[in-house]
Design a protein around this motif. Structure first.
Motif, PDB file in Angstrom:
ATOM      1  N   GLU A   4     131.878 -22.447 -35.736  1.00 26.79           N
ATOM      2  CA  GLU A   4     130.730 -22.383 -36.631  1.00 26.79           C
ATOM      3  C   GLU A   4     130.061 -23.754 -36.751  1.00 26.79           C
ATOM      4  O   GLU A   4     130.719 -24.761 -36.967  1.00 26.79           O
ATOM      5  CB  GLU A   4     131.170 -21.905 -38.007  1.00 26.79           C
ATOM      6  N   GLY A   5     128.746 -23.784 -36.592  1.00 23.85           N
ATOM      7  CA  GLY A   5     127.992 -25.015 -36.730  1.00 23.85           C
ATOM      8  C   GLY A   5     127.919 -25.853 -35.470  1.00 23.85           C
ATOM      9  O   GLY A   5     127.325 -26.919 -35.472  1.00 23.85           O
ATOM     10  N   GLN A   6     128.521 -25.399 -34.378  1.00 21.91           N
ATOM     11  CA  GLN A   6     128.490 -26.169 -33.139  1.00 21.91           C
ATOM     12  C   GLN A   6     127.366 -25.674 -32.232  1.00 21.91           C
ATOM     13  O   GLN A   6     126.944 -24.525 -32.307  1.00 21.91           O
ATOM     14  CB  GLN A   6     129.809 -26.047 -32.380  1.00 21.91           C
ATOM     15  N   CYS A  50     125.438 -34.156 -26.252  1.00 20.67           N
ATOM     16  CA  CYS A  50     126.593 -34.557 -27.053  1.00 20.67           C
ATOM     17  C   CYS A  50     126.807 -36.069 -27.048  1.00 20.67           C
ATOM     18  O   CYS A  50     127.350 -36.620 -27.997  1.00 20.67           O
ATOM     19  CB  CYS A  50     127.851 -33.841 -26.566  1.00 20.67           C
ATOM     20  N   LYS A  55     117.737 -30.834 -34.161  1.00 18.36           N
ATOM     21  CA  LYS A  55     119.078 -30.700 -33.580  1.00 18.36           C
ATOM     22  C   LYS A  55     119.149 -31.497 -32.284  1.00 18.36           C
ATOM     23  O   LYS A  55     118.230 -31.476 -31.475  1.00 18.36           O
ATOM     24  CB  LYS A  55     119.376 -29.230 -33.259  1.00 18.36           C
ATOM     25  N   ALA A  64     122.983 -32.440 -40.945  1.00 21.66           N
ATOM     26  CA  ALA A  64     122.586 -31.061 -41.198  1.00 21.66           C
ATOM     27  C   ALA A  64     121.070 -30.903 -41.209  1.00 21.66           C
ATOM     28  O   ALA A  64     120.559 -29.810 -41.041  1.00 21.66           O
ATOM     29  CB  ALA A  64     123.158 -30.585 -42.528  1.00 21.66           C
ATOM     30  N   ARG A  78     129.409 -30.715 -32.650  1.00 19.49           N
ATOM     31  CA  ARG A  78     128.826 -30.509 -33.969  1.00 19.49           C
ATOM     32  C   ARG A  78     127.755 -31.579 -34.188  1.00 19.49           C
ATOM     33  O   ARG A  78     128.028 -32.759 -34.031  1.00 19.49           O
ATOM     34  CB  ARG A  78     129.900 -30.622 -35.050  1.00 19.49           C
TER      35      ARG A  78
END
Length: 96
Positions: A18-20, A43, A39, A35, A31
């Motif tokens: 979740e959230g990745q 990485c 985005k 927040a 991640r």
């Protein structure tokens, strides 16, 4: 006597938690650091650099293929014009 498998999928490069999100270059899940805001697409900085290099190479190859398709010669780009005022004291070369 069959037992149902209760194992969860392995957490690796193929599983997203979740959230990745996935890196657009290497595909590794990561991640985002914040927040809010845009985005990230990569990485690591090295993945961002490799993607940039791949885009530049792709653009050069596309330009060469387009030039070849039009019947031009690779490397036959016109030389930039240099103003005479920038060549003070430099004699013009004799070609013939």
């Amino acid at each position: 006597m069959s037992e149902e498998s209760t194992q969860e999928p392995a957490a690796g490069p193929s599983a997203l938690l979740e959230g990745q999100i996935r890196c657009e270059w290497c595909g590794w899940p990561f991640r985002p650091p914040k927040a809010t805001g845009r985005k990230p697409r990569y990485c690591r900085r090295s993945c961002r650099q490799r993607a940039y290099e791949a885009r530049q190479t792709r653009a050069e190859v596309d330009a060469a293929l387009l030039l070849h398709a039009k019947g031009g010669k690779a490397g036959a780009s016109p030389a930039p014009a240099v103003k005479a005022s920038k060549l003070k004291g430099v004699e013009e070369p004799q070609l013939f």
